[in-house]
Design a protein around this motif. Structure first.
Motif, PDB file in Angstrom:
ATOM      1  N   GLU A  27       0.833  -1.205   0.000  1.00 24.26           N
ATOM      2  CA  GLU A  27       0.000   0.000   0.000  1.00 24.26           C
ATOM      3  C   GLU A  27       0.870   1.258   0.000  1.00 24.26           C
ATOM      4  OE1 GLU A  27      -3.375   0.611  -0.323  1.00 24.26           O
ATOM      5  OE2 GLU A  27      -3.336  -1.497  -0.913  1.00 24.26           O
ATOM      6  N   GLU A  28       1.942   1.249   0.792  1.00 23.68           N
ATOM      7  CA  GLU A  28       2.845   2.398   0.831  1.00 23.68           C
ATOM      8  C   GLU A  28       3.507   2.604  -0.524  1.00 23.68           C
ATOM      9  OE1 GLU A  28       5.502   1.699   4.112  1.00 23.68           O
ATOM     10  OE2 GLU A  28       3.939   2.118   5.592  1.00 23.68           O
ATOM     11  N   ALA A  29       3.890   1.516  -1.174  1.00 24.71           N
ATOM     12  CA  ALA A  29       4.514   1.620  -2.497  1.00 24.71           C
ATOM     13  C   ALA A  29       3.523   2.180  -3.518  1.00 24.71           C
ATOM     14  CB  ALA A  29       5.023   0.254  -2.943  1.00 24.71           C
ATOM     15  N   ALA A  34       1.779   6.612  -6.842  1.00 26.02           N
ATOM     16  CA  ALA A  34       0.694   7.524  -7.196  1.00 26.02           C
ATOM     17  C   ALA A  34       1.164   8.973  -7.131  1.00 26.02           C
ATOM     18  CB  ALA A  34      -0.494   7.311  -6.261  1.00 26.02           C
ATOM     19  N   LEU A  35       1.882   9.320  -6.083  1.00 22.88           N
ATOM     20  CA  LEU A  35       2.382  10.691  -5.956  1.00 22.88           C
ATOM     21  C   LEU A  35       3.330  11.052  -7.092  1.00 22.88           C
ATOM     22  CD1 LEU A  35       2.920  10.929  -2.113  1.00 22.88           C
ATOM     23  CD2 LEU A  35       1.286  12.229  -3.489  1.00 22.88           C
ATOM     24  N   LYS A  36       4.164  10.117  -7.491  1.00 20.33           N
ATOM     25  CA  LYS A  36       5.077  10.372  -8.607  1.00 20.33           C
ATOM     26  C   LYS A  36       4.299  10.605  -9.896  1.00 20.33           C
ATOM     27  CE  LYS A  36       9.036   7.936  -6.710  1.00 20.33           C
ATOM     28  NZ  LYS A  36       9.973   6.818  -6.844  1.00 20.33           N
ATOM     29  N   PHE A  37       3.286   9.777 -10.136  1.00 19.58           N
ATOM     30  CA  PHE A  37       2.454   9.953 -11.325  1.00 19.58           C
ATOM     31  C   PHE A  37       1.751  11.306 -11.313  1.00 19.58           C
ATOM     32  CE2 PHE A  37       2.113   5.163 -11.966  1.00 19.58           C
ATOM     33  CZ  PHE A  37       2.780   5.168 -13.177  1.00 19.58           C
ATOM     34  N   ILE A  40       4.102  14.267 -12.174  1.00 18.76           N
ATOM     35  CA  ILE A  40       4.489  14.441 -13.577  1.00 18.76           C
ATOM     36  C   ILE A  40       3.304  14.808 -14.467  1.00 18.76           C
ATOM     37  CG2 ILE A  40       6.537  12.987 -13.399  1.00 18.76           C
ATOM     38  CD1 ILE A  40       4.970  10.790 -14.875  1.00 18.76           C
ATOM     39  N   GLY A  41       2.140  15.057 -13.837  1.00 18.18           N
ATOM     40  CA  GLY A  41       1.026  15.611 -14.582  1.00 18.18           C
ATOM     41  C   GLY A  41      -0.097  14.667 -14.963  1.00 18.18           C
ATOM     42  N   ASN A  42      -0.071  13.447 -14.485  1.00 19.53           N
ATOM     43  CA  ASN A  42      -1.183  12.539 -14.770  1.00 19.53           C
ATOM     44  C   ASN A  42      -2.416  12.983 -13.987  1.00 19.53           C
ATOM     45  OD1 ASN A  42      -0.135  10.090 -16.416  1.00 19.53           O
ATOM     46  ND2 ASN A  42       1.443  10.499 -14.901  1.00 19.53           N
ATOM     47  N   THR A  43      -3.582  12.722 -14.536  1.00 17.63           N
ATOM     48  CA  THR A  43      -4.827  13.082 -13.863  1.00 17.63           C
ATOM     49  C   THR A  43      -5.113  12.090 -12.735  1.00 17.63           C
ATOM     50  OG1 THR A  43      -6.224  11.705 -15.277  1.00 17.63           O
ATOM     51  CG2 THR A  43      -5.795  13.973 -16.032  1.00 17.63           C
ATOM     52  N   LEU A  44      -6.009  12.502 -11.839  1.00 19.16           N
ATOM     53  CA  LEU A  44      -6.421  11.617 -10.759  1.00 19.16           C
ATOM     54  C   LEU A  44      -7.021  10.324 -11.320  1.00 19.16           C
ATOM     55  CD1 LEU A  44      -8.093  14.203  -8.363  1.00 19.16           C
ATOM     56  CD2 LEU A  44      -5.963  12.966  -7.953  1.00 19.16           C
ATOM     57  N   GLU A  45      -7.793  10.454 -12.382  1.00 16.74           N
ATOM     58  CA  GLU A  45      -8.430   9.286 -12.982  1.00 16.74           C
ATOM     59  C   GLU A  45      -7.395   8.321 -13.548  1.00 16.74           C
ATOM     60  OE1 GLU A  45      -9.357  12.475 -13.529  1.00 16.74           O
ATOM     61  OE2 GLU A  45     -11.272  12.449 -12.482  1.00 16.74           O
ATOM     62  N   GLN A  46      -6.371   8.858 -14.213  1.00 15.78           N
ATOM     63  CA  GLN A  46      -5.321   8.011 -14.761  1.00 15.78           C
ATOM     64  C   GLN A  46      -4.564   7.278 -13.651  1.00 15.78           C
ATOM     65  OE1 GLN A  46      -3.313  11.177 -16.840  1.00 15.78           O
ATOM     66  NE2 GLN A  46      -3.944  10.392 -18.844  1.00 15.78           N
ATOM     67  N   VAL A  47      -4.218   8.003 -12.614  1.00 16.22           N
ATOM     68  CA  VAL A  47      -3.465   7.421 -11.510  1.00 16.22           C
ATOM     69  C   VAL A  47      -4.312   6.374 -10.785  1.00 16.22           C
ATOM     70  CG1 VAL A  47      -2.247   7.893  -9.356  1.00 16.22           C
ATOM     71  CG2 VAL A  47      -2.054   9.494 -11.265  1.00 16.22           C
ATOM     72  N   SER A  48      -5.584   6.650 -10.640  1.00 13.51           N
ATOM     73  CA  SER A  48      -6.483   5.697 -10.007  1.00 13.51           C
ATOM     74  C   SER A  48      -6.551   4.399 -10.807  1.00 13.51           C
ATOM     75  CB  SER A  48      -7.880   6.300  -9.870  1.00 13.51           C
ATOM     76  OG  SER A  48      -8.769   5.367  -9.318  1.00 13.51           O
ATOM     77  N   GLU A  49      -6.649   4.542 -12.113  1.00 16.47           N
ATOM     78  CA  GLU A  49      -6.724   3.362 -12.977  1.00 16.47           C
ATOM     79  C   GLU A  49      -5.455   2.513 -12.883  1.00 16.47           C
ATOM     80  OE1 GLU A  49      -7.126   2.384 -17.717  1.00 16.47           O
ATOM     81  OE2 GLU A  49      -8.034   4.212 -16.946  1.00 16.47           O
ATOM     82  N   LYS A  60      -6.455  12.915  -0.884  1.00 12.13           N
ATOM     83  CA  LYS A  60      -5.882  12.984   0.452  1.00 12.13           C
ATOM     84  C   LYS A  60      -4.351  12.978   0.390  1.00 12.13           C
ATOM     85  CE  LYS A  60      -5.741  10.559   4.854  1.00 12.13           C
ATOM     86  NZ  LYS A  60      -6.025   9.323   5.562  1.00 12.13           N
ATOM     87  N   LEU A  61      -3.788  12.135  -0.453  1.00 11.20           N
ATOM     88  CA  LEU A  61      -2.339  12.092  -0.618  1.00 11.20           C
ATOM     89  C   LEU A  61      -1.809  13.430  -1.116  1.00 11.20           C
ATOM     90  CD1 LEU A  61      -1.801   8.592  -2.270  1.00 11.20           C
ATOM     91  CD2 LEU A  61      -1.066   9.301   0.016  1.00 11.20           C
ATOM     92  N   GLU A  62      -2.519  14.020  -2.067  1.00 13.91           N
ATOM     93  CA  GLU A  62      -2.121  15.324  -2.585  1.00 13.91           C
ATOM     94  C   GLU A  62      -2.128  16.382  -1.477  1.00 13.91           C
ATOM     95  OE1 GLU A  62      -4.838  15.909  -5.952  1.00 13.91           O
ATOM     96  OE2 GLU A  62      -3.040  16.083  -7.189  1.00 13.91           O
ATOM     97  N   ARG A  63      -3.188  16.402  -0.673  1.00 14.35           N
ATOM     98  CA  ARG A  63      -3.292  17.399   0.404  1.00 14.35           C
ATOM     99  C   ARG A  63      -2.161  17.211   1.428  1.00 14.35           C
ATOM    100  NH1 ARG A  63      -8.828  16.121  -0.064  1.00 14.35           N
ATOM    101  NH2 ARG A  63      -8.704  14.702   1.715  1.00 14.35           N
ATOM    102  N   GLU A  64      -1.813  15.979   1.710  1.00 10.69           N
ATOM    103  CA  GLU A  64      -0.749  15.701   2.676  1.00 10.69           C
ATOM    104  C   GLU A  64       0.610  16.174   2.178  1.00 10.69           C
ATOM    105  OE1 GLU A  64      -1.055  11.512   3.392  1.00 10.69           O
ATOM    106  OE2 GLU A  64      -2.820  11.732   4.682  1.00 10.69           O
TER     107      GLU A  64
END
Length: 66
Positions: A27-29, A34-37, A40-49, A60-64
């Motif tokens: 989960e940590e990995a 996800a943060l790296k993606f 570099i400009g990927n959308t939330l939807e892309q990273v989620s997929e 939440k990760l972004e806010r942190e």
């Protein structure tokens, strides 16, 4: 309780703890990836997929990171 039964219980507990640790590490990995993606400009939807993390978790990760 006899020694063999105690050893079996202890082994099962260690096995469960080991699995829990591996799951937490995965989960940590995912979160780090996800943060790296996102950086570099990927959308939330892309990273989620790609990661399997839901949009709310990504927000939440972004806010942190702010």
């Amino acid at each position: 309780m006899d020694i063999e039964k105690a050893k079996a219980i202890h082994g099962a507990e260690l096995s469960g703890a080991r699995l829990e640790g591996l799951q937490k590490g995965r989960e940590e990995a995912k979160c780090e990836l996800a943060l790296k993606f996102l950086k570099i400009g990927n959308t939330l939807e892309q990273v989620s997929e790609v990661t399997g993390l839901d949009i709310e978790t990504l927000k939440k990760l972004e806010r942190e990171q702010e």
